[in-house]
Motif scaffolding. Structure first.
Motif, PDB file in Angstrom:
ATOM      1  N   GLY A 186      33.988   1.411  24.581  1.00 37.67           N
ATOM      2  CA  GLY A 186      32.584   1.099  24.277  1.00 37.67           C
ATOM      3  C   GLY A 186      32.273  -0.383  24.445  1.00 37.67           C
ATOM      4  O   GLY A 186      33.069  -1.142  24.978  1.00 37.67           O
ATOM      5  N   TRP A 187      31.100  -0.792  23.971  1.00 34.66           N
ATOM      6  CA  TRP A 187      30.660  -2.194  24.044  1.00 34.66           C
ATOM      7  C   TRP A 187      29.882  -2.510  22.777  1.00 34.66           C
ATOM      8  O   TRP A 187      29.353  -1.592  22.119  1.00 34.66           O
ATOM      9  CB  TRP A 187      29.785  -2.412  25.293  1.00 34.66           C
ATOM     10  CG  TRP A 187      28.559  -1.540  25.297  1.00 34.66           C
ATOM     11  CD1 TRP A 187      27.330  -1.842  24.810  1.00 34.66           C
ATOM     12  CD2 TRP A 187      28.474  -0.189  25.780  1.00 34.66           C
ATOM     13  NE1 TRP A 187      26.473  -0.771  24.959  1.00 34.66           N
ATOM     14  CE2 TRP A 187      27.153   0.261  25.552  1.00 34.66           C
ATOM     15  CE3 TRP A 187      29.387   0.698  26.372  1.00 34.66           C
ATOM     16  CZ2 TRP A 187      26.723   1.552  25.894  1.00 34.66           C
ATOM     17  CZ3 TRP A 187      28.939   1.978  26.705  1.00 34.66           C
ATOM     18  CH2 TRP A 187      27.629   2.383  26.475  1.00 34.66           C
ATOM     19  N   SER A 188      29.794  -3.796  22.450  1.00 37.11           N
ATOM     20  CA  SER A 188      29.103  -4.147  21.207  1.00 37.11           C
ATOM     21  C   SER A 188      27.898  -5.064  21.463  1.00 37.11           C
ATOM     22  O   SER A 188      27.095  -5.304  20.574  1.00 37.11           O
ATOM     23  CB  SER A 188      30.076  -4.828  20.242  1.00 37.11           C
ATOM     24  OG  SER A 188      30.651  -5.937  20.907  1.00 37.11           O
ATOM     25  N   GLU A 189      27.769  -5.560  22.700  1.00 33.57           N
ATOM     26  CA  GLU A 189      26.665  -6.477  23.016  1.00 33.57           C
ATOM     27  C   GLU A 189      25.327  -5.729  23.041  1.00 33.57           C
ATOM     28  O   GLU A 189      25.275  -4.583  23.467  1.00 33.57           O
ATOM     29  CB  GLU A 189      26.870  -7.115  24.407  1.00 33.57           C
ATOM     30  CG  GLU A 189      28.152  -7.915  24.571  1.00 33.57           C
ATOM     31  CD  GLU A 189      29.337  -7.065  25.034  1.00 33.57           C
ATOM     32  OE1 GLU A 189      29.343  -5.837  24.778  1.00 33.57           O
ATOM     33  OE2 GLU A 189      30.261  -7.623  25.635  1.00 33.57           O
ATOM     34  N   ASP A 190      24.252  -6.401  22.601  1.00 35.77           N
ATOM     35  CA  ASP A 190      22.910  -5.816  22.678  1.00 35.77           C
ATOM     36  C   ASP A 190      22.529  -5.668  24.160  1.00 35.77           C
ATOM     37  O   ASP A 190      22.628  -6.638  24.917  1.00 35.77           O
ATOM     38  CB  ASP A 190      21.929  -6.773  21.966  1.00 35.77           C
ATOM     39  CG  ASP A 190      20.483  -6.315  22.097  1.00 35.77           C
ATOM     40  OD1 ASP A 190      20.259  -5.122  22.366  1.00 35.77           O
ATOM     41  OD2 ASP A 190      19.576  -7.165  21.938  1.00 35.77           O
TER      42      ASP A 190
ATOM     43  N   LEU B  37      24.180   3.969  22.287  1.00 36.91           N
ATOM     44  CA  LEU B  37      25.646   4.037  22.209  1.00 36.91           C
ATOM     45  C   LEU B  37      26.295   2.682  21.923  1.00 36.91           C
ATOM     46  O   LEU B  37      27.507   2.602  21.727  1.00 36.91           O
ATOM     47  CB  LEU B  37      26.216   4.623  23.508  1.00 36.91           C
ATOM     48  CG  LEU B  37      25.851   6.093  23.780  1.00 36.91           C
ATOM     49  CD1 LEU B  37      26.456   6.556  25.093  1.00 36.91           C
ATOM     50  CD2 LEU B  37      26.340   6.992  22.639  1.00 36.91           C
ATOM     51  N   THR B  38      25.482   1.627  21.883  1.00 38.66           N
ATOM     52  CA  THR B  38      26.035   0.290  21.589  1.00 38.66           C
ATOM     53  C   THR B  38      26.680   0.290  20.200  1.00 38.66           C
ATOM     54  O   THR B  38      26.075   0.769  19.239  1.00 38.66           O
ATOM     55  CB  THR B  38      24.909  -0.769  21.633  1.00 38.66           C
ATOM     56  OG1 THR B  38      24.335  -0.750  22.936  1.00 38.66           O
ATOM     57  CG2 THR B  38      25.436  -2.156  21.319  1.00 38.66           C
ATOM     58  N   GLY B  39      27.909  -0.231  20.140  1.00 37.43           N
ATOM     59  CA  GLY B  39      28.548  -0.378  18.828  1.00 37.43           C
ATOM     60  C   GLY B  39      29.719   0.561  18.597  1.00 37.43           C
ATOM     61  O   GLY B  39      30.511   0.353  17.686  1.00 37.43           O
ATOM     62  N   TRP B  40      29.846   1.580  19.437  1.00 37.84           N
ATOM     63  CA  TRP B  40      31.022   2.469  19.286  1.00 37.84           C
ATOM     64  C   TRP B  40      32.196   1.815  20.012  1.00 37.84           C
ATOM     65  O   TRP B  40      32.039   1.356  21.162  1.00 37.84           O
ATOM     66  CB  TRP B  40      30.750   3.847  19.897  1.00 37.84           C
ATOM     67  CG  TRP B  40      30.285   4.852  18.891  1.00 37.84           C
ATOM     68  CD1 TRP B  40      31.072   5.618  18.080  1.00 37.84           C
ATOM     69  CD2 TRP B  40      28.930   5.219  18.576  1.00 37.84           C
ATOM     70  NE1 TRP B  40      30.291   6.436  17.274  1.00 37.84           N
ATOM     71  CE2 TRP B  40      28.973   6.203  17.558  1.00 37.84           C
ATOM     72  CE3 TRP B  40      27.678   4.800  19.034  1.00 37.84           C
ATOM     73  CZ2 TRP B  40      27.838   6.791  17.012  1.00 37.84           C
ATOM     74  CZ3 TRP B  40      26.540   5.375  18.486  1.00 37.84           C
ATOM     75  CH2 TRP B  40      26.616   6.357  17.486  1.00 37.84           C
ATOM     76  N   GLU B  41      33.359   1.797  19.375  1.00 35.25           N
ATOM     77  CA  GLU B  41      34.539   1.212  20.039  1.00 35.25           C
ATOM     78  C   GLU B  41      35.000   2.078  21.202  1.00 35.25           C
ATOM     79  O   GLU B  41      35.353   1.601  22.272  1.00 35.25           O
ATOM     80  CB  GLU B  41      35.675   1.082  19.030  1.00 35.25           C
ATOM     81  CG  GLU B  41      35.908  -0.358  18.621  1.00 35.25           C
ATOM     82  CD  GLU B  41      36.888  -0.455  17.485  1.00 35.25           C
ATOM     83  OE1 GLU B  41      38.011   0.065  17.632  1.00 35.25           O
ATOM     84  OE2 GLU B  41      36.494  -1.043  16.450  1.00 35.25           O
ATOM     85  N   GLN B  42      34.975   3.370  20.976  1.00 34.30           N
ATOM     86  CA  GLN B  42      35.389   4.352  21.990  1.00 34.30           C
ATOM     87  C   GLN B  42      34.291   5.395  22.084  1.00 34.30           C
ATOM     88  O   GLN B  42      33.716   5.777  21.067  1.00 34.30           O
ATOM     89  CB  GLN B  42      36.671   5.069  21.542  1.00 34.30           C
ATOM     90  CG  GLN B  42      37.836   4.152  21.220  1.00 34.30           C
ATOM     91  CD  GLN B  42      38.509   3.678  22.492  1.00 34.30           C
ATOM     92  OE1 GLN B  42      38.519   4.370  23.499  1.00 34.30           O
ATOM     93  NE2 GLN B  42      39.046   2.462  22.458  1.00 34.30           N
ATOM     94  N   ILE B  43      34.016   5.864  23.295  1.00 36.08           N
ATOM     95  CA  ILE B  43      32.987   6.906  23.450  1.00 36.08           C
ATOM     96  C   ILE B  43      33.587   8.119  24.165  1.00 36.08           C
ATOM     97  O   ILE B  43      33.918   8.042  25.349  1.00 36.08           O
ATOM     98  CB  ILE B  43      31.762   6.384  24.233  1.00 36.08           C
ATOM     99  CG1 ILE B  43      31.272   5.056  23.636  1.00 36.08           C
ATOM    100  CG2 ILE B  43      30.648   7.433  24.234  1.00 36.08           C
ATOM    101  CD1 ILE B  43      30.186   4.373  24.461  1.00 36.08           C
ATOM    102  N   PRO B  44      33.716   9.240  23.449  1.00 38.63           N
ATOM    103  CA  PRO B  44      34.225  10.440  24.102  1.00 38.63           C
ATOM    104  C   PRO B  44      33.174  11.057  25.028  1.00 38.63           C
ATOM    105  O   PRO B  44      31.980  11.028  24.730  1.00 38.63           O
ATOM    106  CB  PRO B  44      34.521  11.391  22.933  1.00 38.63           C
ATOM    107  CG  PRO B  44      34.484  10.536  21.701  1.00 38.63           C
ATOM    108  CD  PRO B  44      33.531   9.421  22.002  1.00 38.63           C
TER     109      PRO B  44
END
Ligand code: GDP
Ligand code: IMO
Ligand code: MG
Length: 427
Positions: A375-379, A334-341
């Motif tokens: 969401g989050w973008s960090e590995d 799920l890393t990389g999604w700005e928003q997660i429904p």
């Protein structure tokens, strides 16, 4: 000492193989209690990847005794090819035990599975074509063949003849197929007897004695809660009980012995085959989950249907299995999604519904009600503790835990054994 059950909380492929393998080092026995080679469990150890179908994932841990319980259906040809494959890669499989009461998937069961699906056309279940349903049907109809029958040729012949009497009528008159010759089937099955013999055991006795001696026994489910014949999305289910109670009947261990039931829960949802799936995505997000998550069937190679996390299903899994813990897998995907429904409830015919409807019609009409989490973008694949996760990933996990009704005791951040955050110890 504890008997633990580890099972899928959704529609299968949650990462049971990885979770079982991870616990394998701390347990004495790993037991499959239902299903057969419809399962596809992936285990990644270092740079080695293993795909297991019938064998318990504990087979990769040398200290562990792998057991195929009475509730499993066994295709001997598949068993031998899986054993050969592992032996060629240096895995010692000699400790394997197989219940003499387990039923055999015969060649005619595989044929009936395939022709029935073809006959159903658009209404097909989308089975794996491995003969699972017809073998369990024979078991319930009391015309099944068990592993112990291989050691009495006369009984075996009588049973195969009895089973084929009706099936050949169906095959020739309804499905326009050639009849299957009982003698040929008996000969093929007898051909497996010698090689199987060293593995055949009274597994019920072995497991109960092990528990009396304070050994740790882990029951590994195939499939998932929503594919359960009683508690799943019937008729789009498998023909056995992956839910926790199945461990008792499928291994012959009483419910009082089970101390922990761990639900493996993917951070989003997937499904293979036909049937309702409220959060299924048909857009670029669905394609991205499939691509990033590598969502392709281990057994059939079919693309998995993908969708957002469904908390209604997770709550249901908690209830019907009496889950004590969750192991949340594939958070890294799920890393990389700005928003997660996240689906928190359903809307069914204009009404908000918080729990899984028992009616098939209602479930077919269920539309997801989403809450959106940041969401989050960090590995996160190197995270070792919960605190290593970015704040939004922590909040996502906490929100899922709150909605799902049991503590999340471990988090998968990659396919490898060591790509796991352990929060509460399981043993
Ligand atoms: P099972 O049938 O429940 O054992 O699951 P499968 O093996 O069919 O599918 C799960 C897939 O996800 C496999 O390819 C695993 O290697 C992989 N996997 C398991 N846990 C994780 C995780 O935490 N992160 C990632 N990226 N992959 C995982
Ligand atoms: P693991 O153990 C996902 C699905 C099939 C089909 C239905 C009935 O890897 O989670 P069957 O051949 O069992 O009669 O098919 O069940 N199914 C699975 N889906 N993962 C599995 O196993 C499955 N085993 C069966 O796709 O919809
Ligand atoms: Mg699988």
């Amino acid at each position: 000492m504890p008997a633990l059950v580890l099972l899928g909380a959704q529609w299968g492929d949650e990462g049971k193989g990885k979770a079982t393998d991870l616990l394998g080092g701390s347990v004495d026995y790993v037991v499959r209690y239902q299903g057969g080679n419809n399962a596809g469990h992936t285990v990644v150890v270092g740079d080695q990847k293993y795909a297991l179908h019938l064998l318990p994932s504990g087979i990769l841990t040398p200290e562990c005794t792998p057991v195929i319980g009475n509730g499993v259906v066994v295709d001997p040809a598949v068993l031998f090819s899986e054993l050969n494959g592992l032996n060629e890669r240096g895995v010692d499989t000699s400790k394997l035990l197989i219940s003499g009461n387990a039923h055999i998937i015969t060649p005619y069961n595989v044929t009936v599975d395939k022709v029935t699906e073809r006959f159903l056309g658009k209404r097909k279940i989308g089975t794996t074509g491995r003969g699972i349903g017809p073998t369990y049907a024979d078991k319930i109809n009391r015309v099944g063949i068990r592993i112990q029958d291989l050691y009495d040729e006369s009984i075996l012949t009588q049973k195969v003849e009895a089973a084929l009497e009706v099936k050949n009528q169906l095959l020739t008159k309804l499905y326009n197929r050639r009849a299957i010759e009982a003698g040929q089937v008996v000969e093929e099955l007898l051909g497996y007897a010698d090689r199987l013999e060293p593995y055949v055991a009274d597994t019920v006795l072995v497991l109960n004695q092990a528990l009396e001696q304070d050994k740790v026994v882990l029951f590994e489910g195939g499939q998932g809660t929503l594919l359960d014949i009683d508690h799943g999305t019937y008729p789009f289910v498998t023909s056995s009980n992956p839910t926790a109670g199945g461990a008792c009947t499928g291994a012959g261990v009483g419910p009082t012995k089970i101390s922990r039931v761990i639900g493996i829960l993917k951070a989003y949802t997937t499904r293979v085959g036909s049937g309702p799936f409220p959060t299924e995505l048909f857009d670029a997000d669905g394609d991205a989950l499939r691509r990033i998550g590598g969502e392709r069937g281990v057994t059939t190679g079919r693309d998995r249907r993908c969708g957002w996390f469904d908390a209604v299903i997770a709550r249901y899994a908690t209830r019907v299995n009496g889950l004590t813990d969750f192991f949340l897998t594939k958070l890294d995907v799920l890393t990389g999604w700005e928003q997660i429904p996240v689906c928190v409830a359903y809307e069914i015919d204009g009404k908000r519904v918080e729990e899984l409807p028992y009616s098939q019609t209602d479930f077919h009409h269920a539309k997801p009600v989403y809450e959106t989490l940041p969401g989050w973008s960090e590995d996160i694949t190197k995270a070792k503790t919960f605190g290593d996760l970015p704040k939004n990933a922590q909040a996502y996990v906490k929100a899922l835990e709150e909605m799902s009704g049991a503590p999340i005791s471990a988090i998968g951040v990659g396919p490898g054994r060591d790509e796991t955050i352990e929060i509460n110890s399981f043993i």
